[in-house]
Design an enzyme around this catalytic site. Structure first.
Site, PDB file in Angstrom:
ATOM      1  N   ASP A 119       0.881  -1.165   0.000  1.00 28.86           N
ATOM      2  CA  ASP A 119       0.000   0.000   0.000  1.00 28.86           C
ATOM      3  C   ASP A 119       0.918   1.214   0.000  1.00 28.86           C
ATOM      4  O   ASP A 119       2.093   1.125   0.379  1.00 28.86           O
ATOM      5  CB  ASP A 119      -0.969   0.002   1.187  1.00 28.86           C
TER       6      ASP A 119
HETATM    7  C1  BGC Z   1      -4.841   3.573  -0.031  1.00 26.09           C
HETATM    8  C2  BGC Z   1      -4.977   2.614  -1.193  1.00 26.09           C
HETATM    9  C3  BGC Z   1      -4.760   3.356  -2.493  1.00 26.09           C
HETATM   10  C4  BGC Z   1      -3.390   4.026  -2.450  1.00 26.09           C
HETATM   11  C5  BGC Z   1      -3.064   4.803  -3.711  1.00 26.09           C
HETATM   12  C6  BGC Z   1      -3.543   4.358  -0.093  1.00 26.09           C
HETATM   13  O1  BGC Z   1      -3.509   5.347   0.887  1.00 26.09           O
HETATM   14  O2  BGC Z   1      -4.907   2.854   1.187  1.00 26.09           O
HETATM   15  O3  BGC Z   1      -6.231   1.999  -1.179  1.00 26.09           O
HETATM   16  O4  BGC Z   1      -4.881   2.480  -3.572  1.00 26.09           O
HETATM   17  O5  BGC Z   1      -3.361   4.928  -1.352  1.00 26.09           O
HETATM   18  O6  BGC Z   1      -3.854   5.927  -3.818  1.00 26.09           O
END
Ligand code: BGC
Length: 769
Positions: free
Chosen positions: A234
């Site tokens: 993530d």
């Molecule tokens: C979120 C993800 C997301 C990623 C990119 C993160 O903060 O938890 O779900 O895909 O950011 O935007």
């Protein structure tokens, strides 16, 4: 692109064999926020990733809202309420077309975490509290997307069920709960749809970061489930990059410049990270990069109108009719009745959640305008805003609403959760909607007996006015075309066919995690175990506001003739279940048929019942269809922590079928036989009682019991006692037996002062293996 990821592995390995250490380390982190690095010397391209899940968010700048225009489909909690896997596949395909048109190779979605608490901040982005339902919906979405040459990034793996301290919090979960509740939705999606990537979550699981978790990323994901794609962190979930590589994390996102690159190079040079391991992890990523690049389709055009129409149809399948007293709905389209439309959400809808999933929609429909369009104009409509966009009302706004409601024949109040109440990044602090909304509904329902409430929220809420209004539509966050879909349902243009994929409790105090959520000192203890969602409310016999699987229609359905392929099966055999469902009303409709399994006498504390099959059936008035389901071993099994795998306990299982978890009119039981029951192996730490029914151990059980009971047992009739003495003797014998039963066998050596020797114990243990 029918080739599997594994077909690209050989090419990827060949490329890796030509790479320098620096080039390998370069590929292990992103190039900025959304792309991987290129290696031009070897012709290795970069790929582009974009959020998901319910619309394409190809960022154009640092602001979340700054992204290419894209169709905003209903969010996951809405789509899940459709229980329609074909629809999920259609949405996946549409998302892929938008991704292809914008040169995006992988979409960051779907989100597949369990709704452990109704307060979870990202519940609007997740499908369900039930892993079976969530898993099958995710698999359908992924297949739809990937069939069009765009990869899915299934997220957030794993046990990521709250936003509070999300980057550091450790989910303390026991082995059985992990396997029965938090992993299966991912397992189903991976084994059935093979996503190109999976995103590991921010949190720790039992103290180990997801991004460094060998158990999750290698042992379970790759070895047990056969995952072929790459694991991406993530955004910002990396802690120790080298540990991550050892654990199976292929890609760090976003890029960290040369910070982690240097660490990887140093670790290889210092012999802390075997280069062969780095090679494997680089090749895993490259295989998908190659596949994704070859799956690019030039010239894909998005038909914006068509996608908006699909978003409207999807929303229509997702909106739930929760209450409809006196058949107040649908509205008469041809009639003259005056309708007061009340609540700012009617004109300024809340239709998606905030955070990384926030889409820049191609257009937005509002329910007021769409209703006017279906009713042939605004003549029959009046409007009062009732509250501001933060949900705050005033005496004047309430009075206006009352006046409009009083002078109409029916009032429709729009209410729910404002943006500031529900977002990625924080959990909700209450299940209540703003006080201003509750006061508005009260005010309107006091003067207008025919009040309909239309809700816009991404997760469960309380409804203190539930008994005072005649009809309730759960409108969810139904995307950019939600306004049209609400109008379709209100007017009967579309017959509601959605059902809850999550329980709505009466009050937050009733919810499974009330005493624990969201944890303390960076620890979230999953003390409720396997009992989340309906599993909890069923077990504790708590009546929810609206149960899992519940939803009404403008027609009615009748269930009959439940039959099985056999009255009893071996655990290795499958069971075919058949039943009939009939539309007994006057309009065409769709029914979601749900099958639950209940074990009659489980050996561990199991949920009262668990969803094991479902389907959505379309029926014309009077039409009847046969529904067929197949159940197999896993549908009867529980996760056995002695054996560390799934086990079936032989015996009777009830099969319950119907249209809601609390309304299952068809019931019948099947006997499941287990030819050879798996038993845990016995050791010196096994309890005496574990020998009793153990196939090899039972031979030694009397001897073990005798060690303790030696002094208290005797030949029958050997000693004459009064009945009272006899009762006392039996009582003493019983308590000694209870004491002996719970004793680890090695203690017998000590208690017998060596009469029962180490040697005898070892001989017995050798014979029971
Ligand atoms: C979120 C993800 C997301 C990623 C990119 C993160 O903060 O938890 O779900 O895909 O950011 O935007």
């Amino acid at each position: 692109m029918s080739e599997q990821i594994k077909d690209y592995k050989a090419r990827a390995q060949h490329l890796v064999s030509q790479m320098t250490l620096e080039e390998k380390a370069l590929l292990m982190s992103g190039n900025g926020a959304w792309t991987t690095h290129k290696v031009e010397r070897l012709g290795i391209p970069s790929i582009f990733m974009a959020d998901g899940p319910h619309g394409l968010r190809k960022a154009l700048g640092p602001n979340t809202a700054d992204s290419v225009p894209a169709t905003c489909f209903p969010t996951a909690s809405a789509l899940a309420s459709s229980w329609n896997t074909e629809l999920l596949a259609e949405i996946g395909a549409a998302l892929a077309r938008e991704a292809q048109a914008n040169d995006v190779q992988l979409l960051l979605g779907p989100g597949n975490n369990m709704k452990r608490s109704p307060l979870g901040g990202r519940n609007f982005e997740y499908f369900s509290e039930d892993p079976f339902l969530a898993g099958h919906l995710a698999a359908a979405y992924i297949k739809g997307l990937q069939d069009q040459g765009v990869g899915s990034t299934l997220k957030h793996f794993a046990v990521n069920n709250q936003e509070h301290e999300r980057m550091v919090s450790s989910s303390i979960v026991d082995e059985r709960t992990l396997h029965e509740i938090y992993l299966p939705a991912f397992e189903i999606a991976v084994t059935q749809a093979q996503p190109w990537a999976i995103m590991c979550s921010y949190n720790k699981i039992n103290g180990v970061y997801a991004s460094e978790n060998h158990l999750l990323l290698e042992d379970i994901l790759r070895d047990a489930w056969g995952f072929q794609g790459y694991v991406v962190s993530d955004w910002g979930a990396v802690h120790d990059r080298v540990k991550g590589i050892m654990a199976g994390l292929n890609l760090e996102m976003p890029g960290s410049g040369d910070v982690n690159r240097k660490k990887i190079i140093e670790a290889v040079k210092a012999g802390q990270l075997p280069e062969s391991r780095l090679d494997q992890v680089v090749a895993g990523l490259l295989a998908v990069v190659l596949k994704a690049t070859e799956s690019r389709r030039g010239g894909v055009r998005v038909d914006v109108d068509e996608h908006h129409a699909l978003a409207r149809r999807a929303a229509g399948e997702s909106i739930i009719l929760l209450k409809n007293e006196d058949d107040l709905l649908p509205l008469e389209t041809g009639g003259k009745k005056k309708i007061a439309v009340i609540g700012a959400f009617a004109k300024d809808p809340r239709y998606q959640g905030a955070g990384s999933s926030q889409v820049n929609p191609t257009r937005i429909s509002n329910a007021y305008a769409e209703l006017a369009a279906l009713l042939g104009g605004e003549e029959r409509l009046s409007y009062a805003s009732g509250y501001d966009l933060e949900g705050v009302t005033t005496a004047q706004l309430l009075e206006e609403a009352r006046q409009q409601a009083k002078s109409a024949d029916l009032a429709i109040v729009f209410a729910g959760l404002p943006d500031s109440h529900e977002s990625e990044g924080f959990d909700r602090s209450t299940l209540d909607i703003p006080e201003g909304h509750n006061r508005l509904i009260d005010a309107v329902s006091q003067v207008q007996p025919n009040t309909v409430v239309v809700l816009m929220n991404g997760s469960a809420i309380t409804m203190p006015w539930v008994g005072r209004v005649k009809a309730i539509l759960e409108g969810w966050l139904t995307g950019q075309a939600g306004g049209g879909a609400i109008a379709d349902i209100l007017t009967g243009e579309v017959n509601p066919s959605a059902k809850l994929a999550e329980t709505f409790p009466m009050r937050v105090e009733d919810s499974p995690t009330f005493t624990e959520f969201p944890g303390l000192n960076q620890q979230a203890r999953y003390g409720e175990g396997v009992f989340i969602g309906y599993r909890y409310y069923d077990k504790k016999n708590i009546t929810p506001l609206f149960p899992f699987g519940f939803g009404l229609s403008y027609t009615t359905f009748a269930y009959s003739e439940l039959s099985f392929s056999a009255p009893s099966i071996q655990e290795t055999e499958s069971l075919t279940v058949e039943l009939k469902v009939k539309n007994t009303g006057k309009v065409a409709g769709k029914e979601i048929v749900q099958l639950y399994v209940r074990e009659d006498k489980p050996v561990v504390s199991r949920p009262d019942k668990e969803l094991k099959a479902f389907t959505k059936v379309e029926l014309a008035p009077g039409e009847e269809k046969t529904v067929r389901f197949t159940l197999s071993r896993r549908d009867f099994a529980y996760y056995n922590t002695n054996l560390h795998r799934w086990s079936v306990n032989p015996g009777r299982f009830d099969i319950l079928v119907g249209g809601s978890s609390r309304n299952l009119p068809l019931r019948k039981h099947v006997q499941v036989e287990v030819a050879q029951q798996e038993v845990p192996s016995l050791s010196r730490h096994s309890l005496v009682k574990e020998f009793k029914d153990h196939p090899k151990g039972k031979e030694f059980y009397p001897q073990l019991v005798g060690v303790i009971m030696g002094g208290t047992t005797e030949e029958p009739g050997g000693v004459k006692r009064t009945p009272e003495e006899e009762r006392a003797r039996k009582k003493a014998e019983m308590s000694t037996l209870v004491f002996a039963h719970d004793m680890p066998v090695y203690k017998l050596v000590l208690f017998s002062e060596g009469r029962f020797s180490e040697q005898t114990l070892n001989d017995i243990l050798a014979r029971v293996q």
